[in-house]
Design a protein around this motif. Structure first.
Motif, PDB file in Angstrom:
ATOM      1  N   GLY A   6      56.159  11.406  27.776  1.00 46.38           N
ATOM      2  CA  GLY A   6      55.068  10.446  27.711  1.00 46.38           C
ATOM      3  C   GLY A   6      53.744  11.034  27.269  1.00 46.38           C
ATOM      4  O   GLY A   6      52.886  10.320  26.752  1.00 46.38           O
ATOM      5  N   ASP A   7      53.557  12.350  27.437  1.00 50.24           N
ATOM      6  CA  ASP A   7      52.289  12.970  27.046  1.00 50.24           C
ATOM      7  C   ASP A   7      52.305  13.462  25.611  1.00 50.24           C
ATOM      8  O   ASP A   7      51.308  13.996  25.131  1.00 50.24           O
ATOM      9  N   ASP A   8      53.426  13.312  24.893  1.00 50.71           N
ATOM     10  CA  ASP A   8      53.459  13.662  23.477  1.00 50.71           C
ATOM     11  C   ASP A   8      52.687  12.618  22.671  1.00 50.71           C
ATOM     12  O   ASP A   8      52.458  11.496  23.123  1.00 50.71           O
ATOM     13  N   LEU A   9      52.330  12.983  21.442  1.00 58.22           N
ATOM     14  CA  LEU A   9      51.504  12.114  20.611  1.00 58.22           C
ATOM     15  C   LEU A   9      52.350  11.140  19.810  1.00 58.22           C
ATOM     16  O   LEU A   9      53.339  11.515  19.180  1.00 58.22           O
ATOM     17  N   SER A  10      51.944   9.881  19.838  1.00 51.05           N
ATOM     18  CA  SER A  10      52.529   8.862  18.971  1.00 51.05           C
ATOM     19  C   SER A  10      51.390   8.065  18.355  1.00 51.05           C
ATOM     20  O   SER A  10      50.438   7.699  19.037  1.00 51.05           O
TER      21      SER A  10
ATOM     22  N   PHE B 225      43.615   6.675  23.766  1.00 55.12           N
ATOM     23  CA  PHE B 225      43.752   6.520  25.214  1.00 55.12           C
ATOM     24  C   PHE B 225      44.996   5.688  25.489  1.00 55.12           C
ATOM     25  O   PHE B 225      45.175   4.620  24.900  1.00 55.12           O
ATOM     26  N   SER B 226      45.858   6.196  26.328  1.00 54.46           N
ATOM     27  CA  SER B 226      47.100   5.486  26.627  1.00 54.46           C
ATOM     28  C   SER B 226      47.280   5.345  28.132  1.00 54.46           C
ATOM     29  O   SER B 226      46.864   6.206  28.913  1.00 54.46           O
ATOM     30  N   VAL B 227      47.907   4.243  28.507  1.00 59.36           N
ATOM     31  CA  VAL B 227      48.251   3.961  29.899  1.00 59.36           C
ATOM     32  C   VAL B 227      49.725   3.615  29.940  1.00 59.36           C
ATOM     33  O   VAL B 227      50.243   2.934  29.037  1.00 59.36           O
ATOM     34  N   GLY B 228      50.413   4.089  30.942  1.00 61.27           N
ATOM     35  CA  GLY B 228      51.842   3.808  31.022  1.00 61.27           C
ATOM     36  C   GLY B 228      52.374   3.949  32.427  1.00 61.27           C
ATOM     37  O   GLY B 228      51.624   4.188  33.388  1.00 61.27           O
ATOM     38  N   PHE B 229      53.672   3.811  32.530  1.00 66.31           N
ATOM     39  CA  PHE B 229      54.356   3.965  33.811  1.00 66.31           C
ATOM     40  C   PHE B 229      55.490   4.971  33.653  1.00 66.31           C
ATOM     41  O   PHE B 229      56.134   5.041  32.598  1.00 66.31           O
ATOM     42  N   LYS B 230      55.710   5.728  34.709  1.00 68.73           N
ATOM     43  CA  LYS B 230      56.784   6.714  34.727  1.00 68.73           C
ATOM     44  C   LYS B 230      57.669   6.431  35.925  1.00 68.73           C
ATOM     45  O   LYS B 230      57.181   6.278  37.049  1.00 68.73           O
TER      46      LYS B 230
ATOM     47  N   MET C 235      47.869   8.017  32.938  1.00 65.09           N
ATOM     48  CA  MET C 235      46.712   7.799  32.083  1.00 65.09           C
ATOM     49  C   MET C 235      46.503   9.043  31.243  1.00 65.09           C
ATOM     50  O   MET C 235      46.431  10.155  31.789  1.00 65.09           O
ATOM     51  N   ASN C 236      46.432   8.854  29.942  1.00 65.12           N
ATOM     52  CA  ASN C 236      46.368   9.995  29.027  1.00 65.12           C
ATOM     53  C   ASN C 236      45.259   9.781  27.997  1.00 65.12           C
ATOM     54  O   ASN C 236      45.131   8.701  27.426  1.00 65.12           O
ATOM     55  N   TYR C 237      44.475  10.827  27.791  1.00 64.73           N
ATOM     56  CA  TYR C 237      43.412  10.779  26.784  1.00 64.73           C
ATOM     57  C   TYR C 237      43.614  11.942  25.825  1.00 64.73           C
ATOM     58  O   TYR C 237      43.780  13.095  26.255  1.00 64.73           O
ATOM     59  N   LYS C 238      43.616  11.639  24.527  1.00 61.83           N
ATOM     60  CA  LYS C 238      43.840  12.669  23.521  1.00 61.83           C
ATOM     61  C   LYS C 238      42.639  12.761  22.590  1.00 61.83           C
ATOM     62  O   LYS C 238      42.137  11.745  22.099  1.00 61.83           O
ATOM     63  N   TRP C 239      42.202  13.992  22.347  1.00 59.65           N
ATOM     64  CA  TRP C 239      41.171  14.273  21.352  1.00 59.65           C
ATOM     65  C   TRP C 239      41.877  14.833  20.121  1.00 59.65           C
ATOM     66  O   TRP C 239      42.506  15.898  20.184  1.00 59.65           O
ATOM     67  N   LEU C 240      41.779  14.125  19.009  1.00 61.85           N
ATOM     68  CA  LEU C 240      42.483  14.521  17.800  1.00 61.85           C
ATOM     69  C   LEU C 240      41.565  15.351  16.896  1.00 61.85           C
ATOM     70  O   LEU C 240      40.433  14.941  16.605  1.00 61.85           O
TER      71      LEU C 240
END
Length: 429
Positions: free
Chosen positions: A64-68, A103-108, A131-136
């Motif tokens: 889930g923490d990989d980039l899409s 910014f992504s939100v999900g369930f595990k 909750m995941n935040y990515k700086w590209l």
């Protein structure tokens, strides 16, 4: 008064539609092309086209923490039984802007785990909010002059082809619009109805042809490999908040009574990934990560699972609680933070959708587990020739440093697994 209302509405809508005409859309595409052509830093396609290109190249999706680059994506890992569903949030930043953050939100959630066949399943009945935040990082393209000139010519041809298509579609629309009469829009003012249709039409074709221009550039770059090296990276920060708190029945020894213990597996992770895409050598991912888990003796295999028959044979005193549960643990139960470090390398040869991956993770502190995973990632391509799913078959080497006493023997420290990542919905631009 009613006539004045319709007249005012028509004037307003006419003003809005004037801002979106065939000429303005063609001019925007030409401006994008001109901006790329004027670059002298190796740029060969537009920012939005590079978003599309990188969406295809970021084909490795195993957690889930990989980039899409897609709006939604799901992942599943058979080894730890973790299933995730994730949604990216991103507002458009202009007609040709690179993606800078996601910014992504999900369930595990935890489902049946292959790991339970050789070790007690680490997470029981897990459900968590992620909750995941990515700086590209900025994508950098290295290309020589001949490659740039070739891509400039291909991109100009693509823009010209789209210009012809836009003009034809507008002409067809105007012809259809002129054939309309009041019967087609009964109960409405004809001029106002036509203005509304024009506004909607130009908004649709703008999105359609700007997207086509981006997609066409990405396709041409993929097909021709007119670059030497493309580099990209991102930093990811993830917080996993448990929503379900597993309960364990634990006794310090055979003579002590069982008691209920609770798990609160809050998790924080920071990692950075770099990507090198070479037209001759292939694609390489390198990920370095640090993780902090609010762990306990059960999650770190510091207590032993025991059933009622073994407990009785060993002279256990508290058979009542165990008879109600028939699944309990013996040992000193503690809660503590477990830091860990991770490194992952993934490589795909040039033109191949099959690669090789190696991951190593080392826990620090009371829990000193050292695990290694060797895998074969495969990117599945759909009929449109874009990645549809990522599948990885791997062998996991658990507890290489022999810190868990019930994993003696190679068979109990080695297992085969499968991870699957599926992106879907629209691309994030």
């Amino acid at each position: 008064m009613r006539r004045l209302f319709f007249t005012g509405s028509f004037c307003l809508l006419s003003f809005v539609s004037l801002a979106q005409t065939g000429e303005s859309i063609i001019d925007e595409i030409k401006e994008i092309n001109k901006t790329v052509t004027s670059q002298h830093s190796g740029t060969v396609i537009s920012n939005r086209a590079m978003n599309v290109f990188m969406a295809d190249k970021i084909g490795y999706l195993s957690a889930g923490d990989d980039l899409s680059f897609y709006t939604n994506y799901v992942t599943f890992n058979s080894m730890d039984g973790i299933f995730t569903v994730n949604h990216n949030f991103q507002k458009p930043n202009g007609i040709d802007e690179p993606l800078k953050t996601l910014f992504s939100v999900g369930f595990k959630a935890n489902v049946n785990s292959i790991g339970a066949t050789f070790l007690d399943k680490q997470f029981d009945d897990e459900l968590a909010l992620t909750m995941n935040y990515k700086w590209l990082c900025k994508t950098k393209t290295h290309a020589d002059k001949s490659q740039q000139k070739f891509m400039n010519a291909l991109r100009a041809a693509a823009a010209q082809t789209l210009e012809i298509a836009i003009e034809k579609e507008i002409a067809d629309f105007k012809t259809a619009l002129n054939k309309m009469d009041t019967a087609d829009v009964s109960g409405q003012n004809m001029d106002t109805a036509k203005a509304l249709m024009q506004q909607n039409f130009y908004e649709e074709i703008k999105e359609k042809y700007v997207t086509l221009f981006s997609s066409r550039q990405a396709e041409l770059l993929t097909k021709t490999n007119n670059f030497k090296l493309i580099t990209f990276g991102y930093t990811s920060f993830t917080v996993t908040v448990p929503l379900v708190f597993p309960t364990y029945t634990v006794a310090p020894s055979f003579t002590a009574s069982f008691a209920k213990k609770y798990s609160y597996p809050l998790q924080i992770m920071l990692q950075h990934t770099r990507l090198w895409e070479s037209s001759k050598l292939g694609r390489l991912f390198l990920t370095l990560g640090a993780n902090l888990l609010f762990s306990n003796s059960k999650l770190s295999y510091g207590v032993d699972k025991i059933n009622i028959s073994t407990y009785k044979n060993m002279g256990g005193a508290d058979t009542l609680h165990l008879a109600e549960n028939n699944k309990a643990y013996l040992g000193l139960y503690q809660t503590f933070f477990t830091p860990s470090l991770k490194v992952r390398i993934v490589y795909y040869p040039t033109g191949s959708h099959i690669g090789i991956s190696l991951m190593a993770a080392q826990n620090i502190g009371l829990d000193k587990l050292f695990n290694v995973r060797l895998g074969v990632p495969i990117v599945l391509i759909n009929p449109k020739k874009v990645p549809a799913a990522a599948v990885e078959c791997y062998v996991s080497f658990f507890d290489i440093n022999h810190t868990v006493k019930n994993t003696e023997g190679r068979g109990k420290r080695t297992a085969l697994g499968l991870s699957v990542g599926i992106p879907f919905s629209r691309l994030m631009y």
